[in-house]
Write a protein that holds these residues in place. Structure first.
Motif, PDB file in Angstrom:
ATOM      1  N   ILE B  20       0.842  -1.209   0.000  1.00 28.56           N
ATOM      2  CA  ILE B  20       0.000   0.000   0.000  1.00 28.56           C
ATOM      3  C   ILE B  20       0.873   1.255   0.000  1.00 28.56           C
ATOM      4  N   ARG B  21       1.972   1.208   0.781  1.00 30.80           N
ATOM      5  CA  ARG B  21       2.897   2.360   0.787  1.00 30.80           C
ATOM      6  C   ARG B  21       3.447   2.614  -0.609  1.00 30.80           C
ATOM      7  N   GLY B  22       3.821   1.532  -1.307  1.00 36.63           N
ATOM      8  CA  GLY B  22       4.378   1.660  -2.668  1.00 36.63           C
ATOM      9  C   GLY B  22       3.370   2.235  -3.638  1.00 36.63           C
ATOM     10  N   VAL B  23       2.139   1.713  -3.563  1.00 34.03           N
ATOM     11  CA  VAL B  23       1.084   2.189  -4.466  1.00 34.03           C
ATOM     12  C   VAL B  23       0.783   3.665  -4.190  1.00 34.03           C
ATOM     13  N   THR B  24       0.714   4.000  -2.897  1.00 34.00           N
ATOM     14  CA  THR B  24       0.440   5.394  -2.523  1.00 34.00           C
ATOM     15  C   THR B  24       1.533   6.322  -3.053  1.00 34.00           C
ATOM     16  N   ALA B  25       2.798   5.881  -2.913  1.00 29.05           N
ATOM     17  CA  ALA B  25       3.912   6.704  -3.405  1.00 29.05           C
ATOM     18  C   ALA B  25       3.811   6.895  -4.911  1.00 29.05           C
ATOM     19  N   ALA B  26       3.430   5.815  -5.619  1.00 27.70           N
ATOM     20  CA  ALA B  26       3.303   5.902  -7.082  1.00 27.70           C
ATOM     21  C   ALA B  26       2.193   6.871  -7.469  1.00 27.70           C
ATOM     22  N   ILE B  27       1.088   6.800  -6.735  1.00 26.48           N
ATOM     23  CA  ILE B  27      -0.039   7.695  -7.033  1.00 26.48           C
ATOM     24  C   ILE B  27       0.362   9.143  -6.775  1.00 26.48           C
ATOM     25  N   VAL B  28       1.011   9.370  -5.641  1.00 23.40           N
ATOM     26  CA  VAL B  28       1.418  10.734  -5.298  1.00 23.40           C
ATOM     27  C   VAL B  28       2.372  11.275  -6.353  1.00 23.40           C
ATOM     28  N   ALA B  29       3.308  10.423  -6.819  1.00 20.13           N
ATOM     29  CA  ALA B  29       4.278  10.865  -7.824  1.00 20.13           C
ATOM     30  C   ALA B  29       3.600  11.252  -9.128  1.00 20.13           C
ATOM     31  N   LYS B  30       2.438  10.656  -9.417  1.00 24.78           N
ATOM     32  CA  LYS B  30       1.753  10.945 -10.679  1.00 24.78           C
ATOM     33  C   LYS B  30       0.682  12.028 -10.526  1.00 24.78           C
ATOM     34  N   GLN B  31       0.618  12.642  -9.358  1.00 21.30           N
ATOM     35  CA  GLN B  31      -0.364  13.714  -9.191  1.00 21.30           C
ATOM     36  C   GLN B  31      -0.025  14.863 -10.128  1.00 21.30           C
ATOM     37  N   PRO B  32      -1.040  15.505 -10.683  1.00 22.30           N
ATOM     38  CA  PRO B  32      -0.786  16.638 -11.567  1.00 22.30           C
ATOM     39  C   PRO B  32      -0.025  17.742 -10.843  1.00 22.30           C
ATOM     40  N   GLU B  33       0.775  18.451 -11.610  1.00 17.60           N
ATOM     41  CA  GLU B  33       1.543  19.555 -11.037  1.00 17.60           C
ATOM     42  C   GLU B  33       0.695  20.821 -11.031  1.00 17.60           C
ATOM     43  N   ARG B  34       1.126  21.806 -10.257  1.00 19.70           N
ATOM     44  CA  ARG B  34       0.523  23.124 -10.337  1.00 19.70           C
ATOM     45  C   ARG B  34       1.003  23.780 -11.631  1.00 19.70           C
ATOM     46  N   ILE B  35       0.135  24.579 -12.223  1.00 18.17           N
ATOM     47  CA  ILE B  35       0.467  25.224 -13.496  1.00 18.17           C
ATOM     48  C   ILE B  35       1.724  26.088 -13.365  1.00 18.17           C
ATOM     49  N   GLU B  36       1.871  26.721 -12.200  1.00 24.29           N
ATOM     50  CA  GLU B  36       3.025  27.602 -11.987  1.00 24.29           C
ATOM     51  C   GLU B  36       4.350  26.845 -12.114  1.00 24.29           C
ATOM     52  N   ALA B  37       4.312  25.527 -11.883  1.00 24.76           N
ATOM     53  CA  ALA B  37       5.534  24.729 -11.977  1.00 24.76           C
ATOM     54  C   ALA B  37       5.881  24.405 -13.430  1.00 24.76           C
ATOM     55  N   ILE B  38       4.927  24.594 -14.332  1.00 30.39           N
ATOM     56  CA  ILE B  38       5.139  24.235 -15.743  1.00 30.39           C
ATOM     57  C   ILE B  38       5.372  25.475 -16.597  1.00 30.39           C
ATOM     58  N   VAL B  39       4.524  26.458 -16.388  1.00 25.11           N
ATOM     59  CA  VAL B  39       4.551  27.664 -17.241  1.00 25.11           C
ATOM     60  C   VAL B  39       5.347  28.760 -16.539  1.00 25.11           C
ATOM     61  N   PRO B  40       6.240  29.460 -17.279  1.00 24.24           N
ATOM     62  CA  PRO B  40       6.997  30.543 -16.636  1.00 24.24           C
ATOM     63  C   PRO B  40       6.081  31.692 -16.235  1.00 24.24           C
ATOM     64  N   ARG B  41       6.560  32.503 -15.312  1.00 26.57           N
ATOM     65  CA  ARG B  41       5.765  33.633 -14.828  1.00 26.57           C
ATOM     66  C   ARG B  41       5.472  34.615 -15.974  1.00 26.57           C
ATOM     67  N   THR B  42       6.471  34.856 -16.794  1.00 25.65           N
ATOM     68  CA  THR B  42       6.301  35.715 -17.974  1.00 25.65           C
ATOM     69  C   THR B  42       6.676  34.909 -19.208  1.00 25.65           C
ATOM     70  N   LEU B  43       5.835  34.944 -20.223  1.00 27.00           N
ATOM     71  CA  LEU B  43       6.089  34.172 -21.442  1.00 27.00           C
ATOM     72  C   LEU B  43       7.302  34.728 -22.191  1.00 27.00           C
ATOM     73  N   ARG B  44       8.014  33.855 -22.877  1.00 26.94           N
ATOM     74  CA  ARG B  44       9.183  34.285 -23.666  1.00 26.94           C
ATOM     75  C   ARG B  44       8.785  35.297 -24.730  1.00 26.94           C
ATOM     76  N   THR B  45       7.628  35.057 -25.349  1.00 27.22           N
ATOM     77  CA  THR B  45       7.180  35.953 -26.418  1.00 27.22           C
ATOM     78  C   THR B  45       6.926  37.359 -25.864  1.00 27.22           C
ATOM     79  N   THR B  46       6.401  37.432 -24.670  1.00 31.01           N
ATOM     80  CA  THR B  46       6.171  38.733 -24.027  1.00 31.01           C
ATOM     81  C   THR B  46       7.503  39.437 -23.766  1.00 31.01           C
ATOM     82  N   LEU B  47       8.490  38.680 -23.309  1.00 30.19           N
ATOM     83  CA  LEU B  47       9.815  39.269 -23.079  1.00 30.19           C
ATOM     84  C   LEU B  47      10.416  39.770 -24.392  1.00 30.19           C
ATOM     85  N   GLU B  48      10.238  38.985 -25.462  1.00 27.21           N
ATOM     86  CA  GLU B  48      10.735  39.405 -26.776  1.00 27.21           C
ATOM     87  C   GLU B  48      10.048  40.697 -27.209  1.00 27.21           C
ATOM     88  N   ARG B  49       8.742  40.771 -26.979  1.00 24.45           N
ATOM     89  CA  ARG B  49       7.989  41.970 -27.384  1.00 24.45           C
ATOM     90  C   ARG B  49       8.486  43.200 -26.621  1.00 24.45           C
TER      91      ARG B  49
END
Lengths: 152, 66
Positions: B20-49
């Protein structure tokens, strides 16, 4: 033992299959696609602005030449904001079970992604299957975009 | 229940807990991330502009001032 196994299965089913978890995974995929699209768009913008700076005779001409790239940047920013709003809508759902904010934000996100596809296709003439896939993924969360994520 | 049976039962419970501990760890590891962890605070295109508009302002303001 049977009860323990049943409880473990129930926990797994909740963790893997709830509305919130599925929706968050859809937003994660959309976020990855947005990051990749932003990388492509930033290179397009840089190349276009270098050229426009070289050949334009005044600021008005420069802005005219950059207009469609500026629109692309604006809709990318709108998608970014709508993505964060969609996540906030899911946070609200988790605490209140109300899906309205989420569906509304996702509708705005879909609209912004559609605008990105249209502008990129106009600029490059290419198709963008990853963006189309993200749009399909979000299509299961139907709603009405009643908020404009104005970024000007 | 003999000592041997008790030991076997405890071993089964221990194995189950580990699973059960192993399964729980696997499930936790596959939990979706927060968007802030994926997308930068400011987009590259905005910085270019921002960079491009600053360069354009510098170039054309200089010319207009001549």
């Amino acid at each position: 033992m049977r009860h323990v196994v049943a409880a473990a299965c129930a926990v797994m089913a909740m963790a893997c299959g709830t509305f919130s978890t599925k929706a968050r995974r859809s937003l994660n995929v959309t976020a990855e696609v947005l990051v990749a699209t932003d990388r492509t768009a930033s290179e397009l913008y840089r190349d276009a602005s270098h050229l426009a700076l070289q050949v334009s005779h005044d600021a008005a001409e420069y802005h005219r030449r950059m207009a469609e790239y500026d629109e692309l940047e604006t809709v990318l920013r709108a998608a970014h904001i709508a993505l964060l709003a969609s996540q906030a809508g899911l946070d609200i759902y988790d605490s209140t079970s109300s899906r309205g904010d989420f569906f509304s934000s996702v509708a705005c996100l879909s609209a912004a992604l559609g605008d990105i596809v249209a502008r990129l296709e106009t600029i490059t003439g290419d198709s963008y299957p990853a963006l189309e896939s993200a749009l399909s993924l979000l299509g299961q969360y139907s709603g009405v975009c009643d908020e404009q994520f104005a970024t000007n | 229940m003999s000592n041997s049976q008790l030991t076997d039962a405890l071993q089964i419970v221990a194995n189950l807990a580990q699973m059960i501990r192993g399964v729980t760890a696997a499930i936790v590891a596959k939990q979706p991330e927060r968007i802030e962890a994926i997308v930068p605070r400011t987009l590259r295109t905005t910085l270019e502009r921002h960079a491009a508009e600053a360069a354009a302002a510098m170039k054309f303001d200089d010319h207009e001032g001549d």
